[in-house]
Design an enzyme around this catalytic site. Structure first.
Site, PDB file in Angstrom:
ATOM      1  N   ASP A  10       0.852  -1.187   0.000  1.00 54.11           N
ATOM      2  CA  ASP A  10       0.000   0.000   0.000  1.00 54.11           C
ATOM      3  C   ASP A  10       0.886   1.235   0.000  1.00 54.11           C
ATOM      4  O   ASP A  10       2.081   1.164   0.284  1.00 54.11           O
ATOM      5  CB  ASP A  10      -0.908   0.019   1.237  1.00 54.11           C
ATOM      6  CG  ASP A  10      -1.885   1.197   1.245  1.00 54.11           C
ATOM      7  OD1 ASP A  10      -2.235   1.685   0.142  1.00 54.11           O
ATOM      8  OD2 ASP A  10      -2.284   1.637   2.323  1.00 54.11           O
ATOM      9  N   SER A  11       0.275   2.358  -0.293  1.00 56.10           N
ATOM     10  CA  SER A  11       1.008   3.634  -0.263  1.00 56.10           C
ATOM     11  C   SER A  11       1.117   4.118   1.175  1.00 56.10           C
ATOM     12  O   SER A  11       0.643   5.189   1.528  1.00 56.10           O
ATOM     13  CB  SER A  11       0.272   4.681  -1.109  1.00 56.10           C
ATOM     14  OG  SER A  11      -1.019   4.916  -0.577  1.00 56.10           O
ATOM     15  N   TYR A  42      -0.785   7.802  -3.011  1.00 51.60           N
ATOM     16  CA  TYR A  42      -0.894   7.446  -4.425  1.00 51.60           C
ATOM     17  C   TYR A  42      -2.041   8.195  -5.096  1.00 51.60           C
ATOM     18  O   TYR A  42      -2.031   8.402  -6.307  1.00 51.60           O
ATOM     19  CB  TYR A  42      -1.142   5.948  -4.579  1.00 51.60           C
ATOM     20  CG  TYR A  42       0.058   5.055  -4.370  1.00 51.60           C
ATOM     21  CD1 TYR A  42       1.287   5.553  -3.934  1.00 51.60           C
ATOM     22  CD2 TYR A  42      -0.033   3.689  -4.616  1.00 51.60           C
ATOM     23  CE1 TYR A  42       2.371   4.710  -3.742  1.00 51.60           C
ATOM     24  CE2 TYR A  42       1.047   2.841  -4.432  1.00 51.60           C
ATOM     25  CZ  TYR A  42       2.246   3.351  -3.995  1.00 51.60           C
ATOM     26  OH  TYR A  42       3.319   2.503  -3.810  1.00 51.60           O
ATOM     27  N   CYS A  73      -4.565  -1.259  -1.526  1.00 53.42           N
ATOM     28  CA  CYS A  73      -4.681   0.165  -1.817  1.00 53.42           C
ATOM     29  C   CYS A  73      -5.754   0.333  -2.874  1.00 53.42           C
ATOM     30  O   CYS A  73      -5.649  -0.261  -3.959  1.00 53.42           O
ATOM     31  CB  CYS A  73      -3.343   0.700  -2.314  1.00 53.42           C
ATOM     32  SG  CYS A  73      -3.371   2.394  -2.933  1.00 53.42           S
ATOM     33  N   ASN A  74      -6.792   1.096  -2.567  1.00 59.08           N
ATOM     34  CA  ASN A  74      -7.867   1.296  -3.539  1.00 59.08           C
ATOM     35  C   ASN A  74      -7.366   1.968  -4.806  1.00 59.08           C
ATOM     36  O   ASN A  74      -7.743   1.587  -5.926  1.00 59.08           O
ATOM     37  CB  ASN A  74      -8.981   2.149  -2.918  1.00 59.08           C
ATOM     38  CG  ASN A  74      -9.706   1.451  -1.805  1.00 59.08           C
ATOM     39  OD1 ASN A  74      -9.212   1.396  -0.676  1.00 59.08           O
ATOM     40  ND2 ASN A  74     -10.879   0.907  -2.084  1.00 59.08           N
ATOM     41  N   THR A  75      -6.523   2.988  -4.650  1.00 58.03           N
ATOM     42  CA  THR A  75      -6.026   3.722  -5.811  1.00 58.03           C
ATOM     43  C   THR A  75      -5.183   2.832  -6.711  1.00 58.03           C
ATOM     44  O   THR A  75      -5.321   2.854  -7.942  1.00 58.03           O
ATOM     45  CB  THR A  75      -5.200   4.936  -5.360  1.00 58.03           C
ATOM     46  OG1 THR A  75      -6.015   5.788  -4.555  1.00 58.03           O
ATOM     47  CG2 THR A  75      -4.684   5.718  -6.548  1.00 58.03           C
ATOM     48  N   CYS A 183     -10.680   4.061   0.670  1.00 57.15           N
ATOM     49  CA  CYS A 183      -9.229   4.101   0.846  1.00 57.15           C
ATOM     50  C   CYS A 183      -8.907   3.302   2.100  1.00 57.15           C
ATOM     51  O   CYS A 183      -9.600   3.438   3.116  1.00 57.15           O
ATOM     52  CB  CYS A 183      -8.741   5.549   0.991  1.00 57.15           C
ATOM     53  SG  CYS A 183      -6.982   5.699   1.389  1.00 57.15           S
ATOM     54  N   THR A 184      -7.873   2.468   2.032  1.00 57.66           N
ATOM     55  CA  THR A 184      -7.570   1.609   3.181  1.00 57.66           C
ATOM     56  C   THR A 184      -7.047   2.379   4.381  1.00 57.66           C
ATOM     57  O   THR A 184      -7.012   1.843   5.492  1.00 57.66           O
ATOM     58  CB  THR A 184      -6.558   0.506   2.791  1.00 57.66           C
ATOM     59  OG1 THR A 184      -5.394   1.105   2.197  1.00 57.66           O
ATOM     60  CG2 THR A 184      -7.183  -0.471   1.816  1.00 57.66           C
ATOM     61  N   HIS A 185      -6.641   3.628   4.193  1.00 60.40           N
ATOM     62  CA  HIS A 185      -6.274   4.466   5.340  1.00 60.40           C
ATOM     63  C   HIS A 185      -7.510   4.891   6.146  1.00 60.40           C
ATOM     64  O   HIS A 185      -7.416   5.150   7.352  1.00 60.40           O
ATOM     65  CB  HIS A 185      -5.554   5.746   4.875  1.00 60.40           C
ATOM     66  CG  HIS A 185      -4.132   5.553   4.467  1.00 60.40           C
ATOM     67  ND1 HIS A 185      -3.769   4.988   3.266  1.00 60.40           N
ATOM     68  CD2 HIS A 185      -2.958   5.873   5.097  1.00 60.40           C
ATOM     69  CE1 HIS A 185      -2.448   4.965   3.168  1.00 60.40           C
ATOM     70  NE2 HIS A 185      -1.932   5.497   4.264  1.00 60.40           N
TER      71      HIS A 185
END
Length: 262
Positions: A10-11, A42, A73-75, A183-185
């Site tokens: 992930d970013s 990202y 990471c969704n992006t 978004c995973t964040h």
């Protein structure tokens, strides 16, 4: 091959929200997590840059003998997973906003999606939205500063909460009943979201669904680790702040966090 690790990237640290779901469902697997915090977020990069970073992370994952890669990471999923699947042989699991369950469950036919610009502008997101929410009013909002707040560990700061409250106003005005976190964040700000949003809004993310899909793919490919020994978890980050990652995953056992250049 079943003994080889599952690798996530992930970013930054957001994908640890997915890692925790995976460890809960697959406790006997070994996991390697690549936190590309140096290049976060990202969501503000071009599709070409996102693909390039995803290839870099995938090549590193293969150097660890990954049996399956979770693009946590969704992006990166919405912009790069088609490329990755067409250029590499192993299975990839992607992360997409949970539009389908939100749209099917919404009683008022109005849902919200909070995501990065990179996710909302991607062709995959548009296709998913058109497929599962064609009769639903979908309010999209680009999250600003959320990834940075999670990365920096200041999600409880008053200034951030004030800015977050402003970002959430379109959801309140649209009178949605489901909010999709794209978004995973973002699962790391759920406590703040629950305070700032009306109680009737249900907040959903993709973590558990991703874990279930990962287990299904492991079984299908006959690479599920069937041992009964708790797996090892190795986290690699390319910035100095390893303590922040440990704070995000305090309940995970058999874990090491190491700084690494990548």
């Amino acid at each position: 091959m079943s003994q080889q690790p599952i690798v996530l990237f992930d970013s930054g640290v957001g994908g640890t929200s997915i890692l925790k779901e995976l460890v809960d469902l697959l406790p006997y697997e070994d996991f390697i997590y690549l936190a590309d915090s140096k290049n976060a977020p990202y969501g503000e990069k071009s599709p070409e840059e996102i693909i390039q970073l995803s290839v870099k992370n995938t090549d590193l994952a293969l150097s660890y003998n990954a049996k399956l890669i979770v693009v946590a990471c969704n992006t990166a999923t919405t912009n790069a997973i088609s490329y990755l699947r067409s250029h590499y042989q192993l299975p990839f699991i992607g992360i997409e906003p949970a539009i389908k369950p939100a749209a099917s469950s919404s009683e008022v036919k109005r849902i919200g999606v909070l995501a990065t610009e990179g996710t909302l502008s991607s062709e995959l997101f548009k296709k998913t939205s058109q497929t599962y929410a064609k009769d639903i009013n979908v309010k999209e909002v680009v999250g600003r500063g959320i990834v940075e707040a999670v990365e920096g560990g200041w999600t409880t700061d008053e200034k951030f909460i004030s800015e977050l409250s402003e970002q959430l106003k379109p959801f309140k005005d649209s009178e949605i009943d489901y909010l999709v976190l794209g978004c995973t964040h973002y699962p790391y700000i759920i406590p703040q979201l629950k305070i700032l949003l009306p109680e009737h809004i249900t907040i959903i993310d993709s973590g558990f669904a991703v874990a279930k899909q990962t287990k299904s793919v492991l079984k299908k490919n006959k690479i599920l680790n069937t041992s009964r020994k708790k797996g090892l978890i190795r986290i690699f980050t390319n910035i100095e702040n390893t303590a922040h990652i440990r704070n995000l995953v305090p309940d995970l056992e058999n874990i090491s966090v190491t700084k690494k250049e990548f």
